[in-house]
Design an enzyme around this catalytic site. Structure first.
Site, PDB file in Angstrom:
ATOM      1  N   ASN A  85       0.804  -1.227   0.000  1.00 40.64           N
ATOM      2  CA  ASN A  85       0.000   0.000   0.000  1.00 40.64           C
ATOM      3  C   ASN A  85       0.838   1.280   0.000  1.00 40.64           C
ATOM      4  O   ASN A  85       0.372   2.311  -0.466  1.00 40.64           O
ATOM      5  CB  ASN A  85      -0.932  -0.037   1.218  1.00 40.64           C
ATOM      6  CG  ASN A  85      -1.542   1.310   1.516  1.00 40.64           C
ATOM      7  OD1 ASN A  85      -2.483   1.747   0.849  1.00 40.64           O
ATOM      8  ND2 ASN A  85      -0.982   2.025   2.491  1.00 40.64           N
ATOM      9  N   TYR A 150       3.817   9.314 -11.207  1.00 41.02           N
ATOM     10  CA  TYR A 150       2.863   8.551 -10.380  1.00 41.02           C
ATOM     11  C   TYR A 150       1.993   7.637 -11.250  1.00 41.02           C
ATOM     12  O   TYR A 150       1.816   6.454 -10.947  1.00 41.02           O
ATOM     13  CB  TYR A 150       2.010   9.550  -9.605  1.00 41.02           C
ATOM     14  CG  TYR A 150       1.012   8.929  -8.641  1.00 41.02           C
ATOM     15  CD1 TYR A 150       1.421   8.450  -7.398  1.00 41.02           C
ATOM     16  CD2 TYR A 150      -0.340   8.857  -8.963  1.00 41.02           C
ATOM     17  CE1 TYR A 150       0.509   7.902  -6.505  1.00 41.02           C
ATOM     18  CE2 TYR A 150      -1.263   8.313  -8.077  1.00 41.02           C
ATOM     19  CZ  TYR A 150      -0.829   7.849  -6.852  1.00 41.02           C
ATOM     20  OH  TYR A 150      -1.741   7.299  -5.976  1.00 41.02           O
ATOM     21  N   ALA A 151       1.453   8.182 -12.353  1.00 40.22           N
ATOM     22  CA  ALA A 151       0.590   7.372 -13.230  1.00 40.22           C
ATOM     23  C   ALA A 151       1.377   6.212 -13.841  1.00 40.22           C
ATOM     24  O   ALA A 151       0.876   5.084 -13.928  1.00 40.22           O
ATOM     25  CB  ALA A 151      -0.014   8.251 -14.318  1.00 40.22           C
ATOM     26  N   ALA A 152       2.627   6.496 -14.241  1.00 31.84           N
ATOM     27  CA  ALA A 152       3.464   5.426 -14.802  1.00 31.84           C
ATOM     28  C   ALA A 152       3.731   4.345 -13.753  1.00 31.84           C
ATOM     29  O   ALA A 152       3.696   3.148 -14.054  1.00 31.84           O
ATOM     30  CB  ALA A 152       4.778   6.007 -15.318  1.00 31.84           C
ATOM     31  N   SER A 153       3.957   4.780 -12.514  1.00 35.11           N
ATOM     32  CA  SER A 153       4.229   3.793 -11.452  1.00 35.11           C
ATOM     33  C   SER A 153       2.998   2.923 -11.195  1.00 35.11           C
ATOM     34  O   SER A 153       3.108   1.708 -10.998  1.00 35.11           O
ATOM     35  CB  SER A 153       4.672   4.484 -10.152  1.00 35.11           C
ATOM     36  OG  SER A 153       3.587   5.123  -9.498  1.00 35.11           O
ATOM     37  N   LYS A 154       1.821   3.537 -11.220  1.00 33.16           N
ATOM     38  CA  LYS A 154       0.594   2.794 -10.915  1.00 33.16           C
ATOM     39  C   LYS A 154       0.155   1.913 -12.086  1.00 33.16           C
ATOM     40  O   LYS A 154      -0.427   0.847 -11.889  1.00 33.16           O
ATOM     41  CB  LYS A 154      -0.528   3.768 -10.513  1.00 33.16           C
ATOM     42  CG  LYS A 154      -0.256   4.529  -9.212  1.00 33.16           C
ATOM     43  CD  LYS A 154      -0.055   3.607  -8.022  1.00 33.16           C
ATOM     44  CE  LYS A 154       0.039   4.349  -6.701  1.00 33.16           C
ATOM     45  NZ  LYS A 154       0.249   3.464  -5.556  1.00 33.16           N
ATOM     46  N   ILE A 183      -9.692   9.375  -2.717  1.00 36.60           N
ATOM     47  CA  ILE A 183      -9.941   9.006  -1.321  1.00 36.60           C
ATOM     48  C   ILE A 183      -9.390  10.113  -0.413  1.00 36.60           C
ATOM     49  O   ILE A 183      -8.260  10.587  -0.625  1.00 36.60           O
ATOM     50  CB  ILE A 183      -9.232   7.667  -0.974  1.00 36.60           C
ATOM     51  CG1 ILE A 183      -9.525   6.590  -2.031  1.00 36.60           C
ATOM     52  CG2 ILE A 183      -9.635   7.202   0.430  1.00 36.60           C
ATOM     53  CD1 ILE A 183     -10.966   6.179  -2.191  1.00 36.60           C
TER      54      ILE A 183
HETATM   55  P1  NAI Z   1      -0.568   8.651   2.575  1.00 36.09           P
HETATM   56  O1  NAI Z   1       0.452   9.578   1.993  1.00 36.09           O
HETATM   57  O2  NAI Z   1      -1.592   9.216   3.503  1.00 36.09           O
HETATM   58  O3  NAI Z   1       0.177   7.426   3.319  1.00 36.09           O
HETATM   59  C1  NAI Z   1       1.212   6.722   2.719  1.00 36.09           C
HETATM   60  C2  NAI Z   1       2.057   6.050   3.790  1.00 36.09           C
HETATM   61  O4  NAI Z   1       3.136   5.358   3.131  1.00 36.09           O
HETATM   62  C3  NAI Z   1       2.689   7.033   4.770  1.00 36.09           C
HETATM   63  O5  NAI Z   1       2.500   6.598   6.109  1.00 36.09           O
HETATM   64  C4  NAI Z   1       4.171   7.011   4.407  1.00 36.09           C
HETATM   65  O6  NAI Z   1       5.051   7.245   5.510  1.00 36.09           O
HETATM   66  C5  NAI Z   1       4.319   5.600   3.856  1.00 36.09           C
HETATM   67  N1  NAI Z   1       5.484   5.466   2.971  1.00 36.09           N
HETATM   68  C6  NAI Z   1       5.840   6.302   1.961  1.00 36.09           C
HETATM   69  N2  NAI Z   1       6.970   5.868   1.395  1.00 36.09           N
HETATM   70  C7  NAI Z   1       7.357   4.752   2.047  1.00 36.09           C
HETATM   71  C8  NAI Z   1       8.456   3.857   1.913  1.00 36.09           C
HETATM   72  N3  NAI Z   1       9.417   4.052   0.991  1.00 36.09           N
HETATM   73  N4  NAI Z   1       8.554   2.798   2.753  1.00 36.09           N
HETATM   74  C9  NAI Z   1       7.603   2.601   3.699  1.00 36.09           C
HETATM   75  N5  NAI Z   1       6.538   3.396   3.864  1.00 36.09           N
HETATM   76  C10 NAI Z   1       6.412   4.474   3.048  1.00 36.09           C
HETATM   77  O7  NAI Z   1      -1.242   7.941   1.311  1.00 36.09           O
HETATM   78  P2  NAI Z   1      -2.712   7.294   1.128  1.00 36.09           P
HETATM   79  O8  NAI Z   1      -3.591   8.318   0.524  1.00 36.09           O
HETATM   80  O9  NAI Z   1      -3.134   6.589   2.355  1.00 36.09           O
HETATM   81  O10 NAI Z   1      -2.395   6.245  -0.037  1.00 36.09           O
HETATM   82  C11 NAI Z   1      -2.060   4.880   0.197  1.00 36.09           C
HETATM   83  C12 NAI Z   1      -1.889   4.201  -1.151  1.00 36.09           C
HETATM   84  O11 NAI Z   1      -3.080   4.346  -1.928  1.00 36.09           O
HETATM   85  C13 NAI Z   1      -0.746   4.796  -1.984  1.00 36.09           C
HETATM   86  O12 NAI Z   1      -0.095   3.775  -2.700  1.00 36.09           O
HETATM   87  C14 NAI Z   1      -1.488   5.717  -2.938  1.00 36.09           C
HETATM   88  O13 NAI Z   1      -0.765   5.934  -4.126  1.00 36.09           O
HETATM   89  C15 NAI Z   1      -2.754   4.920  -3.184  1.00 36.09           C
HETATM   90  N6  NAI Z   1      -3.865   5.723  -3.672  1.00 36.09           N
HETATM   91  C16 NAI Z   1      -4.377   6.751  -2.929  1.00 36.09           C
HETATM   92  C17 NAI Z   1      -5.443   7.484  -3.421  1.00 36.09           C
HETATM   93  C18 NAI Z   1      -6.060   8.604  -2.661  1.00 36.09           C
HETATM   94  O14 NAI Z   1      -6.980   9.240  -3.206  1.00 36.09           O
HETATM   95  N7  NAI Z   1      -5.652   8.886  -1.433  1.00 36.09           N
HETATM   96  C19 NAI Z   1      -6.018   7.214  -4.743  1.00 36.09           C
HETATM   97  C20 NAI Z   1      -5.404   6.106  -5.430  1.00 36.09           C
HETATM   98  C21 NAI Z   1      -4.366   5.399  -4.902  1.00 36.09           C
END
Ligand code: NAI
Length: 244
Positions: A85, A150-154, A183
């Site tokens: 995640n 980001y889009a490329a990664s996803k 979200i």
């Molecule tokens: P967020 O930014 O609130 O939380 C992400 C967490 O990942 C943070 O606690 C951060 O410390 C941790 N993190 C970041 N890099 C890290 C690393 N190298 N190693 C370990 N931990 C790391 O993000 P959110 O919104 O909760 O998103 C979670 C996932 O859902 C992500 O992959 C995001 O791309 C994806 N996502 C989120 C959307 C949204 O609308 N919030 C929409 C689509 C996908």
């Protein structure tokens, strides 16, 4: 009995947002939880709240990801579920984007799940059972101006999901992805008003944002035995955004 009773689950990026919501739901469903994040203070707090094992690690680093998986197996003696995640953004138009920002996002969002999945697959293959859930995004399917990295990664993560499902399916390991839409979390709070309006206009279900728990419910389904005949799919949790 909880749907994940007796199963060990690793959730990355669990210190806040969607990862934290998944941790909360999985705890309610009886999983042995290992929570991975780089944000030490928040992670320890969340782990305490859900009686989970915290592991401070950067998932984009090979040594740290392998060691996180080893710690999880060492603590509970099994590993059935991995939820990849953790993810980051470094937004900007492609013509102005720094190559370092491209690399950083690919490294966490795509290489991270690759490293974590193969470390976990070693244990899952021996047990001939496993569930890997990758957190992609609707922008990995649709693309999004200002998010080339980001889009490329996803999008890459979707291809990784399908490939791993083919490589590991014969050993009983299911690999699926979730594509959340918009979200409400820290990540989306940083978006511009124009970007927010653009997303909202596409949500069929009454222009509302999703909540972390909406994504957590999908992660539970793809981690539980209820989805044992499902592999290689991308499940949108987007209020209908993808079909507009
Ligand atoms: P967020 O930014 O609130 O939380 C992400 C967490 O990942 C943070 O606690 C951060 O410390 C941790 N993190 C970041 N890099 C890290 C690393 N190298 N190693 C370990 N931990 C790391 O993000 P959110 O919104 O909760 O998103 C979670 C996932 O859902 C992500 O992959 C995001 O791309 C994806 N996502 C989120 C959307 C949204 O609308 N919030 C929409 C689509 C996908």
């Amino acid at each position: 009995m909880g749907q994940l009773e007796g199963k060990t689950a690793i959730i990355t990026g669990a210190a806040r947002g969607i990862g934290k919501a998944i941790a909360e739901l999985f705890a309610e469903e009886g999983a042995n939880l290992v929570l991975v994040d780089m944000d030490e203070d928040s992670l320890n707090e969340v782990a305490g709240e859900f009686n989970a094992e915290p592991v401070i690690a950067d998932i984009s680093d090979e040594k740290q990801s392998v060691s996180a998986v080893e710690k999880a197996f060492g603590k509970f003696g099994s590993l059935e579920i991995l939820v990849n995640n953790a993810g980051i953004t470094r937004d900007g138009l492609a013509i102005r984007m720094k190559p370092e920002d491209f690399d950083a996002v690919l490294s966490v969002n795509l290489k991270g799940p690759f490293l974590m999945s193969r470390a976990a697959a070693r244990y899952m293959m021996k047990a001939r059972y496993g569930k890997i859930v990758n957190m992609s995004s609707v922008v990995g399917i649709m693309g999004n101006a200002g998010q080339a990295n980001y889009a490329a990664s996803k999008g890459g993560l979707i291809a990784l999901t399908k490939t791993l499902s083919k490589e590991l399916g014969g050993r009983g390991i299911r690999v699926n992805a979730i594509a959340p839409g918009f979200i409400e979390t820290e990540m989306t709070r940083r978006l511009s008003e124009a970007a927010v309006e653009n997303f909202l206009s596409k949500v069929i279900l009454g222009r509302t944002f999703g909540k972390p728990v909406d994504v957590a419910q999908a992660a539970l389904f793809l981690s539980s035995p209820a989805s044992d005949y499902i592999t290689g799919i991308v499940l949108p949790v987007d209020g209908g955004m993808l079909i507009t």
